[in-house]
Design an enzyme around this catalytic site. Sequence first.
Site, PDB file in Angstrom:
ATOM      1  N   HIS A  62       0.846  -1.196   0.000  1.00 41.22           N
ATOM      2  CA  HIS A  62       0.000   0.000   0.000  1.00 41.22           C
ATOM      3  C   HIS A  62       0.879   1.243   0.000  1.00 41.22           C
ATOM      4  CE1 HIS A  62       0.782  -0.607   4.285  1.00 41.22           C
ATOM      5  NE2 HIS A  62       0.293   0.591   4.558  1.00 41.22           N
ATOM      6  N   HIS A  64       1.410   3.979   2.005  1.00 36.67           N
ATOM      7  CA  HIS A  64       1.893   4.764   3.134  1.00 36.67           C
ATOM      8  C   HIS A  64       3.418   4.895   3.112  1.00 36.67           C
ATOM      9  CE1 HIS A  64      -2.037   4.100   5.576  1.00 36.67           C
ATOM     10  NE2 HIS A  64      -2.124   5.101   4.738  1.00 36.67           N
ATOM     11  N   ASP A  66       5.855   4.848   5.215  1.00 33.59           N
ATOM     12  CA  ASP A  66       6.750   3.910   5.898  1.00 33.59           C
ATOM     13  C   ASP A  66       6.843   2.571   5.178  1.00 33.59           C
ATOM     14  OD1 ASP A  66       4.044   3.542   6.731  1.00 33.59           O
ATOM     15  OD2 ASP A  66       4.706   2.369   8.467  1.00 33.59           O
ATOM     16  N   HIS A  67       6.105   2.435   4.080  1.00 38.51           N
ATOM     17  CA  HIS A  67       6.159   1.211   3.276  1.00 38.51           C
ATOM     18  C   HIS A  67       6.762   1.442   1.889  1.00 38.51           C
ATOM     19  CE1 HIS A  67       3.621  -1.350   5.981  1.00 38.51           C
ATOM     20  NE2 HIS A  67       3.358  -0.147   6.447  1.00 38.51           N
ATOM     21  N   HIS A 120      -7.639  -1.044   5.641  1.00 35.15           N
ATOM     22  CA  HIS A 120      -6.638  -0.120   6.190  1.00 35.15           C
ATOM     23  C   HIS A 120      -6.491   1.065   5.245  1.00 35.15           C
ATOM     24  CE1 HIS A 120      -3.086   1.413   8.143  1.00 35.15           C
ATOM     25  NE2 HIS A 120      -2.334   1.198   7.082  1.00 35.15           N
ATOM     26  N   ASP A 137      -0.351  -3.983   6.240  1.00 31.57           N
ATOM     27  CA  ASP A 137      -0.942  -3.515   7.491  1.00 31.57           C
ATOM     28  C   ASP A 137      -2.391  -3.969   7.664  1.00 31.57           C
ATOM     29  OD1 ASP A 137       1.409  -2.258   8.109  1.00 31.57           O
ATOM     30  OD2 ASP A 137       0.650  -0.214   7.930  1.00 31.57           O
ATOM     31  N   HIS A 175       4.606  -4.733  11.226  1.00 36.33           N
ATOM     32  CA  HIS A 175       4.894  -3.947  12.433  1.00 36.33           C
ATOM     33  C   HIS A 175       5.012  -4.863  13.648  1.00 36.33           C
ATOM     34  CE1 HIS A 175       4.318   0.202  10.923  1.00 36.33           C
ATOM     35  NE2 HIS A 175       3.427  -0.348  10.118  1.00 36.33           N
TER      36      HIS A 175
END
Length: 263
Positions: A62, A64, A66-67, A120, A137, A175
């Site tokens: 996805h 985001h 941090d990915h 998410h 996530d 995570h």
Amino acid sequence: MNDQHSKIGSIEIIPLPAFRDNYLWLLRRGKLAAVVDPGDAAVVEDGLAAQGLDLCAILLTHHHADHIGGVAELIASRDIPVFGPAAADIQGVNNPVAEGDEVSLDRLGIRFRVLEVPGHTASHIAYLAPGLLFPGDTLFSAGCGRLLGGTAAQLHASLRRLADLPGDTAVYCTHEYTLANLAFARVADPGNPERDEWLVECEARRDAQRPTLPTTIARERRVNPFLRTGEPAVMGVIADRTGVRPRDSLECFAALRAWKDVF
């Protein structure tokens, strides 16, 4: 093999801790590697160098930061495939994929099936191979992602779909949320001895500075309250909290997710 590594068939799977609690997953076979959700290029480059590996593919679940934050730097000097959700329009993705598509990493000898698992985010995907799942996530051990673009109905359906996978499927979540999720699960699903056993094991792993992951689908069915929202115990806790008994699993899930947001 390093005790923080695991193996599925001929593929070694290596966690690369990043930021405060992310795992970027390296898939290694011989001297080649792919990486899942590389939020930090430096962490990936250090991992590759430490293992003497050449990066041959990137898989994204996805959009985001941090990915995906490391993608641009990782592909600046590499001509490699970058797979990601077609609906997300992520910069750097040169192989957009959607439900039912096949991701063939021939140089690593592994093939994934793409599952669309929104909730998410609206465009979230997961990668499934025999015995192996990268859910991004969507699913965590004893938990699930927040609603950051998708709906409770979408996430509930996505989790039910993942819960139907073979029980021995290893789940590589992105995570290290397990202990916090288990603390919530003790309140949301009281009197669950298997959950308590998993908590003891996870505390020992963290004390030894080891990941609590991977988990398995079978374990999550037993310990994850977000996969147990049709169970009388969980419904009863929600009824006590809200004053209204949920009419069904979805209504229970929506209330449980909203509660976890403020827990």
